[in-house]
Scaffold this active site. Structure first.
Site, PDB file in Angstrom:
ATOM      1  N   LYS A 157      11.911  13.616  49.077  1.00  0.00           N
ATOM      2  CA  LYS A 157      12.569  14.814  49.594  1.00  0.00           C
ATOM      3  C   LYS A 157      11.554  15.920  49.880  1.00  0.00           C
ATOM      4  O   LYS A 157      11.735  16.718  50.801  1.00  0.00           O
ATOM      5  CB  LYS A 157      13.660  15.277  48.620  1.00  0.00           C
TER       6      LYS A 157
ATOM      7  N   TYR B 247      12.517   9.922  44.063  1.00  0.00           N
ATOM      8  CA  TYR B 247      13.400  10.529  45.078  1.00  0.00           C
ATOM      9  C   TYR B 247      12.866  11.905  45.473  1.00  0.00           C
ATOM     10  O   TYR B 247      12.821  12.254  46.653  1.00  0.00           O
ATOM     11  CB  TYR B 247      14.799  10.613  44.459  1.00  0.00           C
TER      12      TYR B 247
ATOM     13  N   SER C  11      16.643  18.028  49.635  1.00  0.00           N
ATOM     14  CA  SER C  11      17.258  18.313  48.332  1.00  0.00           C
ATOM     15  C   SER C  11      16.391  19.330  47.600  1.00  0.00           C
ATOM     16  O   SER C  11      15.170  19.365  47.817  1.00  0.00           O
ATOM     17  CB  SER C  11      17.318  17.029  47.498  1.00  0.00           C
TER      18      SER C  11
END
Ligand SMILES: NC(=O)c1ccc[n+]([C@@H]2O[C@H](COP(=O)([O-])OP(=O)(O)OC[C@H]3O[C@@H](n4cnc5c(N)ncnc54)[C@H](OP(=O)(O)O)[C@@H]3O)[C@@H](O)[C@H]2O)c1
Length: 254
Positions: free
Chosen positions: A164, A160, A147
């Site tokens: 990533k 998160y 991402s």
């Protein structure tokens, strides 16, 4: 022959019952690949299989449900694919989780570990299960859907984003390890895409405006707009590319 042709190739795509993973599996099938549809829900996977087989012929797609948090499930995914199709040429590690929203100061150890387990360690597991046969054949493409979050800081999805960012490094490292065997490892870094995963960021018109006003293309992306990058990375079009992160974000990060 088209550089993007995937005839004769076999691809596993995790998290392919909907969203980005589904679009990737569908577009790989369009290019001639046989595809394995996988997610936690058997019924949802079978629906995608039926749609792909309806378009491209019986036997193009099979469903193998697997939870990426389970090593046993992932081993079964690899074993059943090998049994059905004989080999795995392309692995797309697409499924991921984001169970926590808020500053890093508020995350519990359990939540942090879950994110790292599902978004990093499970990719490592699955890649370790598939890589030996790719190395033996001196041919394979591994794609991790990361991402643009992994390139930036955030007050709300920092945990998160850490996972990533780790995926980018996983790809770089494995590219070094597997490169001498002609096995490539790359990431795709999508920006905001219209899927269930990011629904909170695009469904509400005010949030949508906030999310897109600074974007050069002034809109979010559609799942199929990530699929082209995956087809490219899986195919002969990208045989000199490894260890990279392909940003597909409507220009947001520039
Ligand atoms: N959407 C975005 O804006 C965006 C932006 C950047 C990166 N990404 C990344 O793109 C990837 C795909 O996201 P998406 O937006 O397409 O999400 P999505 O539409 O919510 O789809 C997620 C897929 O993963 C499956 N899945 C979820 N948890 C799983 C688990 N524990 N084990 C196995 N499968 C699981 C889901 O099916 P089941 O529920 O049946 O398991 C579904 O097939 C993720 O890696 C995400 O981080 C998304």
């Amino acid at each position: 022959m088209s550089l993007f042709d995937l005839t004769g190739k076999v691809a596993i795509v995790t998290g392919s019952s909907r969203g980005i993973g589904r679009a990737i599996a569908e577009q790989m099938a369009v290019q001639g690949a046989r595809v394995v549809i996988s997610s936690r829900k058997a019924e949802a996977c079978q629906e995608v299989v039926d749609a792909i087989n309806g378009r491209h012929g019986a036997g193009t797609a099979i469903a193998v449900p697997a939870n990426i948090s389970s090593k046993e499930d992932l081993q079964r995914l690899v074993d059943e694919t090998s049994r059905a199709f004989g080999k795995i040429d392309v692995l797309v590690c697409n499924a991921a989780s984001n169970p926590y929203y808020g500053p890093m100061s508020g995350v519990t150890d359990e939540q942090f570990r879950k994110v790292l387990d599902n978004n990093v360690i499970s990719n490592h597991w699955l890649i370790q299960m598939v890589a030996p046969q790719m190395i033996a054949r001196r041919d394979g493409s591994i794609i991790i859907v990361s991402s643009i979050g992994g390139l930036r800081g955030s007050p709300t999805i920092g945990v998160y984003n850490v996972s990533k960012a780790a995926d980018f490094q996983l790809a770089r490292n494995l590219a070094v390890e597997f490169g001498p065997h002609n096995v490539r490892v790359n990431c795709i870094a999508p920006g905001l895409i219209r899927t269930d995963f990011a629904r909170a960021l695009w469904e509400d018109p005010e949030r949508y405006k906030q999310s897109t006003q600074g974007a050069p293309l002034r809109r979010i992306g559609e799942p199929v707009e990530i699929a082209g990058a995956a087809v490219f990375l899986a195919s002969a079009a990208s045989t000199f590319m490894t260890g990279q992160a392909m940003v597909v974000d409507g220009g947001v990060t520039i």
